[in-house]
Design an enzyme around this catalytic site. Structure first.
Site, short mmCIF file in Angstrom:
data_model
loop_
_atom_site.label_atom_id
_atom_site.label_comp_id
_atom_site.label_asym_id
_atom_site.label_seq_id
_atom_site.Cartn_x
_atom_site.Cartn_y
_atom_site.Cartn_z
N ASP A 207 -6.24 1.03 1.09
CA ASP A 207 -6.17 1.15 2.55
C ASP A 207 -7.51 0.71 3.13
O ASP A 207 -8.36 0.19 2.41
CB ASP A 207 -5.82 2.60 2.96
CG ASP A 207 -6.97 3.56 2.71
OD1 ASP A 207 -7.99 3.15 2.09
OD2 ASP A 207 -6.87 4.72 3.14
N LYS B 55 0.83 -1.20 0.00
CA LYS B 55 0.00 0.00 0.00
C LYS B 55 0.87 1.26 0.00
O LYS B 55 0.65 2.18 -0.77
CB LYS B 55 -0.91 0.00 1.23
CG LYS B 55 -1.89 1.14 1.24
CD LYS B 55 -2.39 1.47 2.63
CE LYS B 55 -1.38 2.31 3.39
NZ LYS B 55 -1.85 2.79 4.68
#
Ligand code: SF4
Length: 204
Positions: free
Chosen positions: A132, A114
């Site tokens: 996320d 991420k």
């Protein structure tokens, strides 16, 4: 892609709330932002980056010293270790510059998928969708992309969203997750995605 078009109208200025002045500062801020609000991260980095805003300066701090700066972000031991190991990697393997390819970013110690995706898309203008907690929740609830891992959701979103919209979609989904499709008590009755959303139709 009705949902994306609606979100674009709703959030024409969607952009990262983290403050940074270089790819390195963004990298550190994203590591700190796990399980922490962007507002809190901005307060912490405002002080930290006055002195320690490059990998070379950061590694002069011991883990304990860095932990004292970032304590209020939570998970401070892990985050300090990740920041220091990524900084060492950047110095040793990339001449002190944050690499600008996704593949290289993902090799940095302490940098997860991420974080690499966010830095690639926000700092370098690359096409990537960072998943996320907000993106994961909104994608699953709406049915835009379903999956039980961030990787699955990332793949699903990449399959249904045109590549040039990936980075924009990331910000739009985050904003919607924060403001409307909150984890507890999503505001479905007033949500612009209501007519397409699987959760609202009782299917998700
Ligand atoms: S309708 Fe409800 S669940 Fe669906 S996106 Fe909107 S707030 Fe989230």
């Amino acid at each position: 892609m009705h949902m994306l078009e609606e979100l674009k109208k709703l959030y024409p200025d969607a952009r990262p709330a983290l403050r940074f002045r270089s790819p390195y500062e963004l990298l550190v801020a994203v590591i700190l932002s796990a399980q922490c609000t962007d507002e809190r991260v901005n307060k912490v980095t405002e002080v930290l980056f006055r002195e320690y805003n490059t990998p070379g300066k950061m590694v002069t701090l011991s883990a304990e010293e860095l932990e004292r700066y970032i304590f209020s972000c939570g998970f401070y031991r892990n985050k300090a270790a990740h920041i220091l190991s990524a900084s060492r990697d950047i110095l040793e393997k990339f001449g002190g510059q944050v690499p600008d390819t996704l593949e290289e970013l993902r090799t940095l110690a302490g940098v997860g998928r991420k974080t690499a995706n966010v830095v690639y898309s926000v700092a370098f203008g690359g096409d990537a969708i960072a998943v996320d907690t907000h993106v994961f929740r909104v994608a699953n609830r709406t049915g835009l992309a379903k999956g039980n891992t961030p990787e699955k959701v990332e793949e699903g979103l990449m399959a249904v969203i045109p590549k040039e919209e990936w980075s924009k979609a990331h910000h739009l989904l985050i904003w919607h997750g924060r403001l409307v499709c909150r984890s507890q008590k999503p505001a479905c009755a007033s949500c612009a995605l209501h007519e397409w959303c699987e959760y609202a139709k009782g299917k998700a």
